[in-house]
Design a protein around this motif. Sequence first.
Motif, PDB file in Angstrom:
ATOM      1  N   ALA A   1       0.838  -1.209   0.000  1.00 15.36           N
ATOM      2  CA  ALA A   1       0.000   0.000   0.000  1.00 15.36           C
ATOM      3  C   ALA A   1       0.869   1.254   0.000  1.00 15.36           C
ATOM      4  CB  ALA A   1      -0.916  -0.015   1.220  1.00 15.36           C
ATOM      5  N   LEU A   2       1.903   1.248   0.860  1.00 16.64           N
ATOM      6  CA  LEU A   2       2.760   2.437   0.916  1.00 16.64           C
ATOM      7  C   LEU A   2       3.553   2.599  -0.374  1.00 16.64           C
ATOM      8  CD1 LEU A   2       4.019   2.380   4.614  1.00 16.64           C
ATOM      9  CD2 LEU A   2       2.345   3.901   3.581  1.00 16.64           C
ATOM     10  N   GLY A   3       3.920   1.457  -0.995  1.00 12.92           N
ATOM     11  CA  GLY A   3       4.619   1.527  -2.280  1.00 12.92           C
ATOM     12  C   GLY A   3       3.734   2.148  -3.347  1.00 12.92           C
ATOM     13  N   LEU A   4       2.455   1.785  -3.308  1.00  9.32           N
ATOM     14  CA  LEU A   4       1.482   2.369  -4.246  1.00  9.32           C
ATOM     15  C   LEU A   4       1.407   3.887  -4.037  1.00  9.32           C
ATOM     16  CD1 LEU A   4      -0.673   1.528  -6.362  1.00  9.32           C
ATOM     17  CD2 LEU A   4      -2.325   1.550  -4.503  1.00  9.32           C
ATOM     18  N   ALA A   5       1.385   4.287  -2.751  1.00 12.57           N
ATOM     19  CA  ALA A   5       1.344   5.723  -2.445  1.00 12.57           C
ATOM     20  C   ALA A   5       2.601   6.406  -2.959  1.00 12.57           C
ATOM     21  CB  ALA A   5       1.184   5.930  -0.946  1.00 12.57           C
ATOM     22  N   ALA A   6       3.763   5.739  -2.779  1.00 14.62           N
ATOM     23  CA  ALA A   6       5.025   6.347  -3.221  1.00 14.62           C
ATOM     24  C   ALA A   6       5.037   6.497  -4.739  1.00 14.62           C
ATOM     25  CB  ALA A   6       6.193   5.490  -2.752  1.00 14.62           C
ATOM     26  N   LEU A   7       4.561   5.442  -5.446  1.00 17.36           N
ATOM     27  CA  LEU A   7       4.485   5.508  -6.908  1.00 17.36           C
ATOM     28  C   LEU A   7       3.580   6.655  -7.347  1.00 17.36           C
ATOM     29  CD1 LEU A   7       4.195   1.934  -8.458  1.00 17.36           C
ATOM     30  CD2 LEU A   7       5.675   3.804  -9.167  1.00 17.36           C
ATOM     31  N   SER A   8       2.409   6.770  -6.659  1.00 18.17           N
ATOM     32  CA  SER A   8       1.479   7.855  -6.996  1.00 18.17           C
ATOM     33  C   SER A   8       2.124   9.205  -6.738  1.00 18.17           C
ATOM     34  CB  SER A   8       0.207   7.732  -6.161  1.00 18.17           C
ATOM     35  OG  SER A   8      -0.306   6.456  -6.263  1.00 18.17           O
ATOM     36  N   ALA A   9       2.904   9.289  -5.666  1.00 19.74           N
ATOM     37  CA  ALA A   9       3.559  10.557  -5.345  1.00 19.74           C
ATOM     38  C   ALA A   9       4.533  10.952  -6.454  1.00 19.74           C
ATOM     39  CB  ALA A   9       4.284  10.444  -4.006  1.00 19.74           C
ATOM     40  N   VAL A  10       5.305   9.955  -6.941  1.00 19.21           N
ATOM     41  CA  VAL A  10       6.255  10.237  -8.032  1.00 19.21           C
ATOM     42  C   VAL A  10       5.495  10.683  -9.276  1.00 19.21           C
ATOM     43  CG1 VAL A  10       7.956   9.201  -9.579  1.00 19.21           C
ATOM     44  CG2 VAL A  10       8.009   8.672  -7.133  1.00 19.21           C
ATOM     45  N   LEU A  11       4.403   9.950  -9.581  1.00 19.02           N
ATOM     46  CA  LEU A  11       3.572  10.281 -10.746  1.00 19.02           C
ATOM     47  C   LEU A  11       3.032  11.707 -10.618  1.00 19.02           C
ATOM     48  CD1 LEU A  11       2.144   9.111 -13.314  1.00 19.02           C
ATOM     49  CD2 LEU A  11       0.208   8.647 -11.834  1.00 19.02           C
ATOM     50  N   SER A  12       2.592  12.048  -9.387  1.00 18.62           N
ATOM     51  CA  SER A  12       2.005  13.381  -9.195  1.00 18.62           C
ATOM     52  C   SER A  12       3.045  14.476  -9.410  1.00 18.62           C
ATOM     53  CB  SER A  12       1.393  13.490  -7.804  1.00 18.62           C
ATOM     54  OG  SER A  12       2.385  13.714  -6.842  1.00 18.62           O
ATOM     55  N   VAL A  13       4.307  14.204  -9.009  1.00 25.59           N
ATOM     56  CA  VAL A  13       5.358  15.219  -9.214  1.00 25.59           C
ATOM     57  C   VAL A  13       5.589  15.437 -10.704  1.00 25.59           C
ATOM     58  CG1 VAL A  13       7.806  15.710  -8.912  1.00 25.59           C
ATOM     59  CG2 VAL A  13       6.489  14.773  -7.021  1.00 25.59           C
ATOM     60  N   ILE A  14       5.667  14.324 -11.458  1.00 19.58           N
ATOM     61  CA  ILE A  14       5.883  14.443 -12.907  1.00 19.58           C
ATOM     62  C   ILE A  14       4.710  15.198 -13.541  1.00 19.58           C
ATOM     63  CG2 ILE A  14       6.132  13.136 -15.049  1.00 19.58           C
ATOM     64  CD1 ILE A  14       7.360  10.871 -13.288  1.00 19.58           C
ATOM     65  N   ALA A  15       3.479  14.810 -13.148  1.00 21.55           N
ATOM     66  CA  ALA A  15       2.285  15.455 -13.719  1.00 21.55           C
ATOM     67  C   ALA A  15       2.256  16.933 -13.368  1.00 21.55           C
ATOM     68  CB  ALA A  15       1.028  14.754 -13.206  1.00 21.55           C
ATOM     69  N   THR A  16       2.654  17.268 -12.126  1.00 19.99           N
ATOM     70  CA  THR A  16       2.675  18.672 -11.725  1.00 19.99           C
ATOM     71  C   THR A  16       3.650  19.469 -12.591  1.00 19.99           C
ATOM     72  OG1 THR A  16       2.247  17.977  -9.469  1.00 19.99           O
ATOM     73  CG2 THR A  16       2.982  20.240  -9.771  1.00 19.99           C
ATOM     74  N   TYR A  17       4.866  18.891 -12.810  1.00 19.06           N
ATOM     75  CA  TYR A  17       5.853  19.596 -13.639  1.00 19.06           C
ATOM     76  C   TYR A  17       5.301  19.826 -15.037  1.00 19.06           C
ATOM     77  CZ  TYR A  17       9.792  20.531 -16.584  1.00 19.06           C
ATOM     78  OH  TYR A  17      10.599  21.102 -17.515  1.00 19.06           O
ATOM     79  N   LEU A  18       4.709  18.770 -15.618  1.00 14.74           N
ATOM     80  CA  LEU A  18       4.171  18.902 -16.979  1.00 14.74           C
ATOM     81  C   LEU A  18       3.029  19.921 -17.009  1.00 14.74           C
ATOM     82  CD1 LEU A  18       4.222  15.168 -18.074  1.00 14.74           C
ATOM     83  CD2 LEU A  18       5.693  17.007 -18.889  1.00 14.74           C
ATOM     84  N   ALA A  19       2.184  19.920 -15.968  1.00 18.92           N
ATOM     85  CA  ALA A  19       1.050  20.851 -15.934  1.00 18.92           C
ATOM     86  C   ALA A  19       1.538  22.293 -15.841  1.00 18.92           C
ATOM     87  CB  ALA A  19       0.143  20.525 -14.753  1.00 18.92           C
ATOM     88  N   VAL A  20       2.584  22.526 -15.053  1.00 16.73           N
ATOM     89  CA  VAL A  20       3.060  23.902 -14.879  1.00 16.73           C
ATOM     90  C   VAL A  20       3.814  24.372 -16.106  1.00 16.73           C
ATOM     91  CG1 VAL A  20       4.555  25.381 -13.485  1.00 16.73           C
ATOM     92  CG2 VAL A  20       3.133  23.680 -12.374  1.00 16.73           C
ATOM     93  N   SER A  21       4.579  23.459 -16.749  1.00 18.03           N
ATOM     94  CA  SER A  21       5.474  23.920 -17.819  1.00 18.03           C
ATOM     95  C   SER A  21       4.801  23.906 -19.196  1.00 18.03           C
ATOM     96  CB  SER A  21       6.728  23.054 -17.852  1.00 18.03           C
ATOM     97  OG  SER A  21       6.365  21.728 -18.129  1.00 18.03           O
TER      98      SER A  21
END
Lengths: 91, 263
Positions: A8-28
């Motif tokens: 479960a925590l690994g899933l959260a960590a993966l989602s966190a990484v995904l969210s960082v990438i998505a945030t960068y793409l959304a801002v740039s």
Amino acid sequence: MIEPVNVALGLAALSAVLSVIATYLAVSDRDLLRALIFSALQSTAYAIIFLVLMAPDIVLVYVPVAVGIYPAVVLALIKRVGRFEGGEGGE
Amino acid sequence: MASRYLIAVSIALVVVSLSFAVAYGALGASVPLEGLRSLARAYVTLAYAPWNRTLTVMSPEAVTSIVWDFRGVDTFFETAVLFGAIIGTVTLFRGIKPSARIGEGLSAIARSAAAVTAPMILAVAAAIALHGHLTPGGGFQGGATAAVVALVILVTFSLGYLVSGLSKERALMLRSAGLLGIAAVALIPPILGGIVFQNQAKELSQFSYPAYIGGALTSGSLLFYNLFESLAVAAGLTLTIMLLLSPHEVVEEAVRGEDHERI
């Protein structure tokens, strides 16, 4: 044997990484429509994190607001101000 | 190009510093936190405690218990803030009449898919709202989910199709009915000798909403609050979406008309 809590925590960590990438793409991204889709992707990742952190009440309100209503309102805004940041075609 | 590097570096900095803080115990050593504080312990243990009828909410859902009973007045003002914002939107767009002209909408495939999924989303929304006192969810969650149905219909069919079923006035009326319902549920106890926002009987005031209706656990006022809140939120958000996604020309015309009058 992997502990279920670590899955479960690994899933959260993966989602966190995904969210960082998505945030960068959304801002740039200069194409605001694509930025909006990346933003919704980031919200989906956050929803998974909330679920793993045992906040199902927040997930239930976060999913319709962040993936349904918020993109609709921003879409209305994009329709008014134009799809590309910094004029047609960007810089 | 430099701005892209700036964005990347600042996001990386935030991520690294947050990860560092969490790794060194900023949120506590484990998730979920161990060792509840006494207030949190009281909320969790008193949410459903039939053996302690003067302090319990009679709802196994601790979050809804806090939202509508322990901290009910907080939620009331939170609702007031949301509806202040919605009233602001409606006032800003007051000249606009969403046209009842039914457009073509998307392709037949998209429309069929929407026709199948819309009732399903609505059913899920009803389940979230009406089971809010038993399982995760509640009025706001259910209402927001129901508003997505209106959004799906608006996008796949057309604004006119949505307006032909749910006009601006009817949405406003539903929203007001929901708010009045919340006010009524909150004010019935003081009229009958209880306290504002009272749910179950307390030591000093014996008024109590029925915890069970026909043998089913309804947790007193929580079921009614969830029902009315979902109605108000669904209608309010639908109204906002309807106005914000109105055609550009209609909005322009309404706003220009105002200016003429002022000059």
